[in-house]
Structures are given as C-alpha cells and as structure tokens.
Design a protein around this motif. Sequence first.
Motif, PDB file in Angstrom:
ATOM      1  N   LYS A 266       9.681  -0.017 -16.370  1.00  0.00           N
ATOM      2  CA  LYS A 266       8.575   0.411 -17.234  1.00  0.00           C
ATOM      3  C   LYS A 266       7.808   1.585 -16.629  1.00  0.00           C
ATOM      4  CE  LYS A 266       9.199  -2.412 -20.580  1.00  0.00           C
ATOM      5  NZ  LYS A 266       9.638  -1.900 -21.871  1.00  0.00           N
ATOM      6  N   LEU A 267       7.877   1.725 -15.300  1.00  0.00           N
ATOM      7  CA  LEU A 267       7.231   2.851 -14.624  1.00  0.00           C
ATOM      8  C   LEU A 267       8.188   4.027 -14.424  1.00  0.00           C
ATOM      9  CD1 LEU A 267       5.317   0.936 -11.785  1.00  0.00           C
ATOM     10  CD2 LEU A 267       4.383   1.778 -13.946  1.00  0.00           C
ATOM     11  N   ALA A 268       9.430   3.856 -14.867  1.00  0.00           N
ATOM     12  CA  ALA A 268      10.484   4.861 -14.682  1.00  0.00           C
ATOM     13  C   ALA A 268      10.701   5.168 -13.199  1.00  0.00           C
ATOM     14  CB  ALA A 268      10.174   6.133 -15.468  1.00  0.00           C
ATOM     15  N   ILE A 269      10.650   4.118 -12.378  1.00  0.00           N
ATOM     16  CA  ILE A 269      10.889   4.252 -10.940  1.00  0.00           C
ATOM     17  C   ILE A 269      12.313   3.786 -10.642  1.00  0.00           C
ATOM     18  CG2 ILE A 269      10.283   3.381  -8.640  1.00  0.00           C
ATOM     19  CD1 ILE A 269       7.396   3.122  -9.642  1.00  0.00           C
ATOM     20  N   THR A 270      13.077   4.660 -10.007  1.00  0.00           N
ATOM     21  CA  THR A 270      14.423   4.305  -9.576  1.00  0.00           C
ATOM     22  C   THR A 270      14.327   3.528  -8.273  1.00  0.00           C
ATOM     23  OG1 THR A 270      15.298   6.315 -10.590  1.00  0.00           O
ATOM     24  CG2 THR A 270      16.683   5.231  -8.928  1.00  0.00           C
TER      25      THR A 270
ATOM     26  N   LEU B  25       0.824  -1.216   0.000  1.00  0.00           N
ATOM     27  CA  LEU B  25       0.000   0.000   0.000  1.00  0.00           C
ATOM     28  C   LEU B  25       0.852   1.258   0.000  1.00  0.00           C
ATOM     29  CD1 LEU B  25      -2.890  -1.118   2.366  1.00  0.00           C
ATOM     30  CD2 LEU B  25      -2.917  -0.931  -0.134  1.00  0.00           C
ATOM     31  N   ASP B  26       1.995   1.208   0.672  1.00  0.00           N
ATOM     32  CA  ASP B  26       2.914   2.348   0.671  1.00  0.00           C
ATOM     33  C   ASP B  26       3.418   2.615  -0.746  1.00  0.00           C
ATOM     34  OD1 ASP B  26       4.463   4.351   2.171  1.00  0.00           O
ATOM     35  OD2 ASP B  26       6.204   3.135   1.576  1.00  0.00           O
ATOM     36  N   LEU B  27       3.765   1.553  -1.476  1.00  0.00           N
ATOM     37  CA  LEU B  27       4.223   1.711  -2.856  1.00  0.00           C
ATOM     38  C   LEU B  27       3.095   2.185  -3.766  1.00  0.00           C
ATOM     39  CD1 LEU B  27       6.492  -1.452  -3.152  1.00  0.00           C
ATOM     40  CD2 LEU B  27       7.215   0.936  -2.949  1.00  0.00           C
ATOM     41  N   GLN B  28       1.891   1.719  -3.495  1.00  0.00           N
ATOM     42  CA  GLN B  28       0.730   2.170  -4.271  1.00  0.00           C
ATOM     43  C   GLN B  28       0.494   3.655  -4.054  1.00  0.00           C
ATOM     44  OE1 GLN B  28      -3.158  -0.127  -4.522  1.00  0.00           O
ATOM     45  NE2 GLN B  28      -3.711   1.515  -3.105  1.00  0.00           N
ATOM     46  N   ASP B  29       0.522   4.082  -2.813  1.00  0.00           N
ATOM     47  CA  ASP B  29       0.226   5.481  -2.488  1.00  0.00           C
ATOM     48  C   ASP B  29       1.341   6.440  -2.898  1.00  0.00           C
ATOM     49  OD1 ASP B  29      -2.186   4.627  -1.434  1.00  0.00           O
ATOM     50  OD2 ASP B  29      -1.494   4.677   0.647  1.00  0.00           O
ATOM     51  N   LYS B  30       2.596   6.049  -2.675  1.00  0.00           N
ATOM     52  CA  LYS B  30       3.715   6.962  -2.930  1.00  0.00           C
ATOM     53  C   LYS B  30       4.223   6.929  -4.372  1.00  0.00           C
ATOM     54  CE  LYS B  30       5.394   7.081   1.801  1.00  0.00           C
ATOM     55  NZ  LYS B  30       6.450   6.649   2.736  1.00  0.00           N
ATOM     56  N   LEU B  31       4.187   5.745  -5.005  1.00  0.00           N
ATOM     57  CA  LEU B  31       4.780   5.607  -6.332  1.00  0.00           C
ATOM     58  C   LEU B  31       3.769   5.208  -7.409  1.00  0.00           C
ATOM     59  CD1 LEU B  31       8.062   3.710  -5.329  1.00  0.00           C
ATOM     60  CD2 LEU B  31       7.761   6.172  -5.729  1.00  0.00           C
TER      61      LEU B  31
END
Length: 191
Positions: free
Chosen positions: A146-150, A26-32
Amino acid sequence: MTLQSTKFWDFSSQLYGKDGVAEICLDLQDKLEVDVNLLLFCYWVAHFKNIPSESEWTRILEFSKSWQKEIVQPLRNARKSITEQLKNQPSNPDYAELKEQLKSNELDAERIQQETIQSMLGIMAADSQPFSIEDAMLNLSYYFSKLAITQTEELKKNLIAVARVAATSWNTMLSQQNSFLASRALSLQQP
C-alpha cells in the motif's frame, strides 16, 4: 503486561523495548516514511485468528494517514525543532521542559492511534493464537504494498528479525503463563 496482551499498546510497547527493535522501526520511519504504529500493528495482529479484512485495512490506513499527518507529525516536528533550539540554549530549562512535554504528547498521540486501530477490529483475548511469523510477514507485505515499498533482502531480513523477537518473547511468556495456570489448577484441586 505480557507480550501476548490483547492490548495493542501493551504489546507494541513491550516489543519496541526489545533489543534492536526500536532501531529497526526508527530506521524504517526515517528512510521509508513507514508509520511505526502500523509496522507494530502488523506484528500484533499476527497473534490473532482473524486477519484484518480489506475494508478494515482501508479504514485503519486512512485513519492512520490522517492522524499521523494532522496530529503525530506536527508534534514530532516541534519536538525535533526544539531539540535543535536546545543546542543553542543549553542553559535554558524552559526548552528542555518543552521538549519533554512534546515528547509526552507525541507518545500520547501514538497510544491513541493504537487504541483507535484496536477498536476498529474488536479483537478479543479469545481470538488469540500462537504468534505466526508467516502472518506477520503477510501483514507487512500488504502494508508495504500500500506504500509502494519494495521489500529488499535487507528490509526482509530486518522485518524477520523483529518477527523472531516477537515470536521468541511470545513463546517464552506463553510457556510461563501455562506453567502458572497448571500450578494454579493443581493448587485448587488440593483439599
């Protein structure tokens, strides 16, 4: 169902319920803005021999993006909105009932997304292998690229923590399953 079930929904429901996993997801869903279903997919597919091909990934990502945008996110937004409204109308049971219906519909939409993803791969129980943390991390790296997340050190730490939970649960249940099968084989050999 056991964690090594070939059904994506069964696997992810079990993993999501383990200590700390839901919070990380949920933290990854909300923040990223990570799609939790795709996050869990990266772990689920790590216990199968064949990793998704580029074309399979493309189909899965395109379907999931559309499904999240058109189906899941509107349900989630409505549920969050009614939750806020419920604070102003705590004595109105209709608000609480609507919130529960929306939550149920949101979960149904996520289950359908997972079942559709699984059907895109055609994975069978015979394709299973011991859970691979390395494969899970490769899947996650691909998805996040693919989401351009580092992937920061903190993010990697959290992803590895979930992978360890999945691996530990997998190994425990695999051991239990093997013990059961061995005792069953012995009982069948006795006259």
